[in-house]
Design an enzyme around this catalytic site. Structure first.
Site, PDB file in Angstrom:
ATOM      1  N   GLU A   1      63.727 -27.801 100.753  1.00  0.00           N
ATOM      2  CA  GLU A   1      62.588 -27.254 100.449  1.00  0.00           C
ATOM      3  C   GLU A   1      61.550 -27.525 101.264  1.00  0.00           C
ATOM      4  O   GLU A   1      61.705 -28.816 102.068  1.00  0.00           O
ATOM      5  CB  GLU A   1      62.153 -27.743  98.947  1.00  0.00           C
ATOM      6  CG  GLU A   1      63.004 -27.198  97.863  1.00  0.00           C
ATOM      7  CD  GLU A   1      63.994 -27.799  97.365  1.00  0.00           C
ATOM      8  OE1 GLU A   1      64.805 -27.397  96.309  1.00  0.00           O
ATOM      9  OE2 GLU A   1      64.272 -28.956  97.729  1.00  0.00           O
ATOM     10  N   THR A   2      60.648 -26.726 101.526  1.00  0.00           N
ATOM     11  CA  THR A   2      59.229 -26.884 102.365  1.00  0.00           C
ATOM     12  C   THR A   2      58.203 -26.770 101.434  1.00  0.00           C
ATOM     13  O   THR A   2      58.148 -25.616 100.546  1.00  0.00           O
ATOM     14  CB  THR A   2      59.355 -26.126 103.453  1.00  0.00           C
ATOM     15  OG1 THR A   2      60.172 -26.150 104.203  1.00  0.00           O
ATOM     16  CG2 THR A   2      58.158 -26.294 104.126  1.00  0.00           C
TER      17      THR A   2
END
Length: 282
Positions: A51-52
């Protein structure tokens, strides 16, 4: 349309581990105002992390900040390690919450409370939007995908709180660690498996989570699944009101999630460490 690219503050944070590089990494872009959804998705794909996140001013006056959470291929309304990692980064960058000792994060799933608990940040588990036993067909798919006899699955439940997790309970941590999943047989299910450790160790349960894709990915440490699993296990009397879950062991990680059920809900806590600080051109 995106604005002219500029340097924006960027941190990479290790979440849910007491020592750096043993948890789950998260990329965080601060000051993400003006970026389109397409650009956020493109950058999240490029980071090649699970995830970002992108930090933005809140649109709800009750919130301290807003976060958008992207995997390499989609946006999530909520996820656990991005919540703690984003809160850690926002505070480290000088954020001051409206209420001392408590943050309110705005995300696709709504408002999520975060607070300090025993020296760690912890988030309030969001409500489950789907919760209940799986049907016989899903149970057969789980057994095939985990390469287990159906009799080894003590219980299985939908645990949807953003990501569409299915929880599987096994008899022991050893059985969890021995799983060698079949990604083809698992299909498109997002599966979390949990089993108890023997008493006396530093963790009460062992967890592994598997995410479908071109090749099935095992997530190092997963806050959203553990949040749902905590409600499932505590409500059914299979876990105490406070416990520690280990995750990432087979990947060489040392993830630890500190679960606490209180009058105001279930809280999921863990340590975060900033490993990289700099800027990114976006």
């Amino acid at each position: 349309m995106n604005p002219e690219p500029r340097n924006r503050p960027f941190h990479q944070v290790d979440v849910f581990a007491a020592e750096p590089y043993r948890g789950n990494p998260l990329a965080v872009v601060l000051d993400a105002d003006g970026l389109s959804s397409g650009m956020m998705q493109h950058f999240a794909n490029w980071t090649n992390l699970s995830e970002t996140t992108f930090l933005l001013p809140p649109t709800d006056p009750r919130a301290d900040y807003r976060v958008r959470i992207f995997t390499g291929s989609e946006e999530f309304p909520f996820a656990g390690h991005p919540t703690l990692g984003s809160a850690h980064t926002w505070l480290e960058a000088g954020g001051v919450p409206h209420t001392a000792g408590e943050l309110v994060q705005e995300c696709g799933a709504g408002l999520v409370k975060i607070r300090h608990d025993a020296g760690r940040l912890a988030f309030a588990a969001p409500p489950l939007t789907r919760f209940g036993p799986v049907d016989a067909a899903v149970r057969r798919t789980l057994a095939a995908g985990l390469r287990l006899p159906e009799s080894a699955i003590l219980d299985a439940s939908w645990l949807v709180n953003g990501p569409s997790w299915v929880g599987v309970l096994l008899a022991s941590a050893g059985e969890v660690l021995a799983i060698q999943p079949d990604p083809v047989a698992m299909g498109d299910l997002k599966v979390g498996v949990i089993g108890p450790h023997a008493a006396g160790g530093d963790a009460d349960f062992e967890v592994r989570t598997f995410v479908p894709g071109d090749a099935m990915m095992e997530d190092p440490v997963t806050g959203s699944f553990n949040a749902g699993a905590a409600k499932w296990l505590i409500d059914s009397g299979r876990a105490p009101a406070r416990y520690v879950a280990a995750q990432g062991t087979v990947l060489g990680r040392a993830g630890r999630l500190h679960i606490s059920a209180r009058d105001d809900g279930i809280w999921v806590g863990g340590n975060s460490t900033t490993c990289i600080r700099g800027t990114v051109l976006l």
